[in-house]
Design an enzyme around this catalytic site. Structure first.
Site, short mmCIF file in Angstrom:
data_model
loop_
_atom_site.label_atom_id
_atom_site.label_comp_id
_atom_site.label_asym_id
_atom_site.label_seq_id
_atom_site.Cartn_x
_atom_site.Cartn_y
_atom_site.Cartn_z
N ASP A 125 0.85 -1.19 0.00
CA ASP A 125 0.00 0.00 0.00
C ASP A 125 0.88 1.24 0.00
O ASP A 125 2.05 1.18 0.38
CB ASP A 125 -0.93 0.01 1.22
CG ASP A 125 -0.17 0.08 2.54
OD1 ASP A 125 -0.47 0.96 3.37
OD2 ASP A 125 0.76 -0.75 2.73
N GLU A 194 0.18 -0.66 5.87
CA GLU A 194 1.24 -0.07 6.70
C GLU A 194 1.09 1.44 6.77
O GLU A 194 1.30 2.06 7.81
CB GLU A 194 2.61 -0.44 6.13
CG GLU A 194 3.78 -0.24 7.09
CD GLU A 194 4.35 1.17 7.06
OE1 GLU A 194 5.10 1.52 7.99
OE2 GLU A 194 4.01 1.93 6.13
ZN LIG Z 1 6.95 2.36 4.03
#
Ligand SMILES: [Zn+2]
Length: 488
Positions: A125, A194
């Site tokens: 992501d 994340e």
């Molecule tokens: Zn990163």
């Protein structure tokens, strides 16, 4: 990294002596060159795959279309399957609020008998692109300029994914040639949230503990010292954030009729926020701890250049720049809810709020830091205004011992790939899930390696990865996987 990593900026003096324990003899120079040739031969295809990944706008922030995050998970799964990992799964766990977490890819090759297992981490992501006008190229259309490839996620962290894929491809080629390529078990774990703080990671780890267990964990989501000089990230800061609200009136009143005896909430909030730093600009919250001063330092001029601080603006705080970034707390106001200038009217505002983000050095317990911050705010309620603290996220700091077998293996591999020894650096940012991993696998050696360099501008406009450095990252990781077989 879920936040703007303070990429280390090289000081003008030469890179400091790397910690003892590097044993160049561990690495067979002939093998280094063989692997370097494989990496070079495969690089055009690797770059094309990176570019395809960059074209997928997989932004994990809630306001964006999550179908793209699902698409990038599929793409990553395909790359790992093609890289020869027999067991590839796309998995999700629920977040604490009960909503499904983002898709994560887990790809495995079980370890030969007696051999260690290495977990290779990255995230697929990306951060939102932000102001498109600030980009010189389309954020999701990769463009190579010189040695740099520009695009959102090109460095953070799709280059991390390609470091893993590239290392596996190079070792497969070595194996095809010499019969011994990859001699350890490998689990590649590529999460999809994340940049949204990894909210489902804790549960994911518990639910899939048996899949993720490893002796060595390589987190390819940090930065190198500079182009040409690698780094091993041996400390990351933790984080506490939350919202402080100041309330002074039941409702807004006319500023003419009541102004004078009454201070507006905007003013009161500003006064409270002003107490968070002392006159030198150091954090003024009592009871916070500091970590030891780092061995390396930042060159102020380079720090100013990379941070784009304006000429004449003074840097805040005391002590070395690296110490302020890696070894001490830092506090930023990252959002304010107050009357906007556009909506200003002649009234006294009844309430205002600010979101505070407190960075924590290694050794600082997050809950103790939050308690200290709350106590500071409540003790300094301006003019007796009501001060309310609403806690947000917490993330532990990380510190890796510099002298483990795995760390020595990494130093040898990085030295061989770059031809110069790696530098131990801290990073001011956080990788939230590392603390969770350490809790689940306390005996695992964690290596935080870099794919970025000081000019990568992760999270900012015109993000890019240096392709020459990416070649070395891939080679270093292939060598590391070879070294680990001997070291652990
Ligand atoms: Zn990163």
């Amino acid at each position: 990294m879920t936040d703007l990593p303070a990429a280390p900026v090289p000081s003008s003096e030469p890179a400091p002596e790397a910690a003892s324990g590097v044993d160049p003899a561990q690495v067979d120079p002939a093998q280094v060159e063989t692997l370097r040739e494989h990496v070079e031969a495969q690089f055009a295809a690797l770059q094309a795959d990176l570019e395809s990944l960059v074209r997928i706008p997989g932004v994990s922030a809630a306001a964006f279309d999550q179908a793209h995050v699902a698409a990038s998970a599929e793409a990553v799964a395909g790359l790992l399957r093609d890289a020869g990992l027999p067991d590839v799964r796309i998995l999700r766990s629920d977040r604490p609020d009960g909503t499904p977490g983002a898709p994560a890819v887990v790809a495995r090759r079980v370890a030969p008998a007696g051999a260690p297992t290495v977990l290779l981490y990255a995230h697929h992501d990306v951060q939102p692109p932000g102001d498109a006008a600030a980009w010189e190229t389309d954020p999701f259309e990769p463009v190579q300029v010189g040695e740099r490839l520009f695009g959102r996620g090109a460095a953070d962290d799709k280059a991390g994914i390609m470091a893993h894929v590239g290392a596996l491809r190079a070792l497969a080629a070595l194996g095809a040639e010499s019969g011994d390529g990859l001699e350890v078990g490998v689990t590649v774990f590529v999460e999809g949230e994340e940049e949204a703080g990894s909210p489902s990671f804790g549960r994911f780890l518990t639910e899939h503990r048996e899949l993720l267990g490893a002796d060595v964990i390589v987190v390819a989501d940090s930065t190198n010292w500079k182009v040409g000089v690698p780094a091993l990230t041996t400390s990351l800061r933790g984080l506490v954030d939350g919202v402080v609200e100041v309330e002074a009136l039941g409702h807004a009143v006319h500023s003419g009729m009541f102004g004078g005896p009454l201070l507006d909430a905007n003013t009161l909030l500003a006064r409270l926020v002003a107490t968070l730093h002392d006159d030198a600009g150091d954090v003024a919250v009592e009871g916070l701890v500091a970590a030891p001063e780092p061995a390396v330092d930042y060159d102020e001029a380079a720090f100013r250049a990379d941070s784009s601080v304006l000429d004449g603006v003074e840097l805040a705080g005391t002590g070395s720049i690296a110490g302020r970034l890696w070894a001490r707390a830092a506090l930023s106001v990252i959002g304010i809810d107050a009357t906007s200038v556009a909506h200003a009217s002649n009234t006294i505002a009844p309430r205002a709020a600010a979101k505070l983000s407190l960075r924590l050095p290694p050794g600082q317990d997050p809950q103790a830091a939050e308690d200290a911050l709350r106590a500071h705010l409540e003790a300094r309620a301006p003019f007796g205004a009501r001060v309310t603290w609403r806690p947000g996220e917490q993330g532990k700091a990380f510190h890796a011992s510099g002298d483990t077998a795995a760390m020595r293996a990494a130093r040898a591999a990085f030295s061989a790939a770059w031809g110069t020894e790696p530098v131990d650096v801290g990073v001011g940012g956080s990788i939230p899930f590392i603390a969770d991993l350490l809790e689940q696998f306390p005996d695992a050696a964690i290596l935080v390696t870099g794919v970025e360099d000081p000019d990568s501008r992760a999270h900012g406009a015109n993000e890019s990865v240096h392709l020459g450095e990416l070649r070395k990252v891939v080679l270093a990781e292939a060598l590391l996987l070879r070294q680990v077989a001997a070291a652990v």
